[in-house]
Design an enzyme around this catalytic site. Structure first.
Site, PDB file in Angstrom:
ATOM      1  N   SER B 194       0.838  -1.211   0.000  1.00  0.00           N
ATOM      2  CA  SER B 194       0.000   0.000   0.000  1.00  0.00           C
ATOM      3  C   SER B 194       0.867   1.252   0.000  1.00  0.00           C
ATOM      4  O   SER B 194       0.573   2.234  -0.666  1.00  0.00           O
ATOM      5  CB  SER B 194      -0.930  -0.010   1.211  1.00  0.00           C
ATOM      6  OG  SER B 194      -0.188   0.165   2.381  1.00  0.00           O
ATOM      7  N   ARG B 198       0.510   3.677  -3.241  1.00  0.00           N
ATOM      8  CA  ARG B 198      -0.082   4.994  -3.044  1.00  0.00           C
ATOM      9  C   ARG B 198       0.754   6.065  -3.765  1.00  0.00           C
ATOM     10  O   ARG B 198       0.233   6.880  -4.520  1.00  0.00           O
ATOM     11  CB  ARG B 198      -0.161   5.323  -1.558  1.00  0.00           C
ATOM     12  CG  ARG B 198      -0.779   6.681  -1.270  1.00  0.00           C
ATOM     13  CD  ARG B 198      -0.848   6.979   0.212  1.00  0.00           C
ATOM     14  NE  ARG B 198      -1.600   5.942   0.920  1.00  0.00           N
ATOM     15  CZ  ARG B 198      -1.057   5.036   1.712  1.00  0.00           C
ATOM     16  NH1 ARG B 198       0.254   5.042   1.918  1.00  0.00           N
ATOM     17  NH2 ARG B 198      -1.787   4.132   2.313  1.00  0.00           N
ATOM     18  N   ASN B 202      -0.384   7.824  -7.474  1.00  0.00           N
ATOM     19  CA  ASN B 202      -0.563   9.268  -7.580  1.00  0.00           C
ATOM     20  C   ASN B 202       0.298   9.869  -8.676  1.00  0.00           C
ATOM     21  O   ASN B 202      -0.158  10.669  -9.488  1.00  0.00           O
ATOM     22  CB  ASN B 202      -0.198   9.924  -6.244  1.00  0.00           C
ATOM     23  CG  ASN B 202      -1.396  10.054  -5.338  1.00  0.00           C
ATOM     24  OD1 ASN B 202      -2.217  10.931  -5.533  1.00  0.00           O
ATOM     25  ND2 ASN B 202      -1.512   9.157  -4.389  1.00  0.00           N
TER      26      ASN B 202
END
Lengths: 157, 258
Positions: B194, B198, B202
């Protein structure tokens, strides 16, 4: 988006190299400098505080010194005034006495002179009286015969 | 190449393909490595210059800057990690500034560097944003995973860590030990995945949007391009900060006894 194990491993190694470099050459000097500065500022503030309280103590001392000095000065002035009064009084009484003394001596002198003059006068009056009486009596009275009366007269004058 | 003659699909695919050496899973992405080394060296060099003559007196401009960043990082670390900070501090600093610099490369117009690399160096593909290449974030997060294990052992000892793996979260009843272990392993994998995805997601999305904007006619590009760049300025430090903070939190969870 392809998985590349080579890139992964190389990146991981690079990562640790950079962490090591940061840990060795960046982090410690900066945190040490910041810590030192923090202590320096704290010391400075404490010194300022101390200086302030010292200044307060000193100014209180100055105040009390000034008060003492003023009291002392007042005392001295008072003493001087008293002393001046004393001296003046003494001088006055001294002058008074001197004047009285001089007056007395002058009076005595006058008295003396008066007495002397009176004696002189008396003697001269006697002489004049005798002389005039002699002149009057020269014709009728023999001086030697009436000497006792003449003496009595001179003594009475 | 770099002309409107190629189709939009080709253009986009070209921009999201890394330069690679070798085949299959063992390929290397020299562009990702180059730009991450470049940014990393810039970071270490800049901070070294600032720290080299660090003084407790009045700090110079660069030292001031370095101190500001380090104080910010140190406060973040202090808030959540309650162990010795002489490694975790530099770790957090490296992550924050390095990832920030990676992300900032996303603001370089998408064609500049690839065009230069193609014409001057003859490189077919060049991607300059390491965090938009899935390997770079994963390299960081897997390193963090290794550190999590190291810190678990450091904080709890081998026995304490083994016991936690077997008894947490369902309790010490022997029958649930396998489930505990399985859950802990899942958790252990989920954290770095994660963490990396993440950041990657992005930046990858942002890069893709910049590439798409670049497909518009040149005289209108500045409107969506400018707007997206402004928005992206918020994303750049935010993602770097999130990556750093979560790393610290994970390490502190690993280090402390529950």
């Amino acid at each position: 988006m392809t998985v590349s194990i080579g890139t992964l491993i190389a990146q991981g190694i690079t990562f640790f190299i950079f962490i090591y470099a940061t840990m060795k050459y960046v982090w410690p000097p900066i945190t040490k400098a910041m810590q030192e500065r923090r202590e320096k500022i704290a010391d400075g503030l404490a010194a300022a505080e101390r200086g302030k309280s010292e200044l307060e103590a000193a100014s209180a001392q100055v105040d009390s010194l000034i008060r003492d000095a003023r009291e002392q000065a007042m005392e001295i002035v008072e003493q001087a005034n008293r002393r001046a009064g004393d001296i003046l009084g003494d001088a006055k009484s001294e002058g008074e006495k001197a004047r009285e003394r001089q007056l007395a001596s002058a009076k005595a002198e006058i008295e003396q002179s008066l007495t002397r003059a009176r004696d002189e006068l008396r003697k001269q009056v006697a002489v004049v009286a005798v002389a005039s009486a002699e002149k009057i009596l020269a014709r009728e009275i023999d001086a030697s015969k009436h000497r006792d009366i003449l003496d009595k007269l001179a003594a009475e004058i | 190449m770099f002309t409107k003659k190629e189709s939009a699909t080709e253009y986009v695919i070209h921009h999201i393909t890394n330069l690679s050496i070798g085949e299959g899973a063992w390929t290397l992405h020299p562009d990702t490595l180059f730009f991450s080394w470049l940014t990393g060296l810039f970071f270490v060099g800049l901070f070294w210059l600032g720290a080299r003559r660090a003084t407790a007196g009045v700090p110079g401009g660069l030292q001031n800057f370095v101190e500001t960043v380090i104080e910010f990082i140190e406060n973040s670390v202090k808030d959540s990690f309650h162990g010795p900070r002489d490694f975790v501090g530099p770790l957090a600093l490296t992550i924050f500034v390095w990832v920030l610099l990676w992300n900032l490369l996303d603001l370089v117009p998408v064609d500049y560097v690839p065009m230069f690399a193609y014409h001057a160096l003859g490189l077919e593909y060049t991607r300059i944003v390491p965090s938009a290449d899935v390997n770079a974030p994963f390299a960081l997060s897997l390193s963090v995973l290794i550190l999590m294990v190291v810190y678990s052992i450091k904080g709890k000892g081998w026995g304490g860590y083994g016991k936690e793996l077997l008894t947490h979260p369902f309790g010490s009843f022997p029958l649930v030990a396998p489930f505990n272990l399985l859950l802990n392993i899942v958790e252990m994998i989920a954290k770095p995945v994660s963490l990396a995805l993440r950041l990657f997601g992005n930046l990858y999305a942002a890069e893709l949007i910049f590439v798409l904007i670049a497909l518009l006619p040149w005289w209108v590009q500045w409107i969506p391009g400018g707007a997206w760049a402004l928005f992206h300025i918020l994303v750049v430090p935010l993602q770097a900060f999130i990556f750093m903070t979560l790393t610290i939190v994970y390490l502190s969870l690993a280090y402390e006894k529950h």
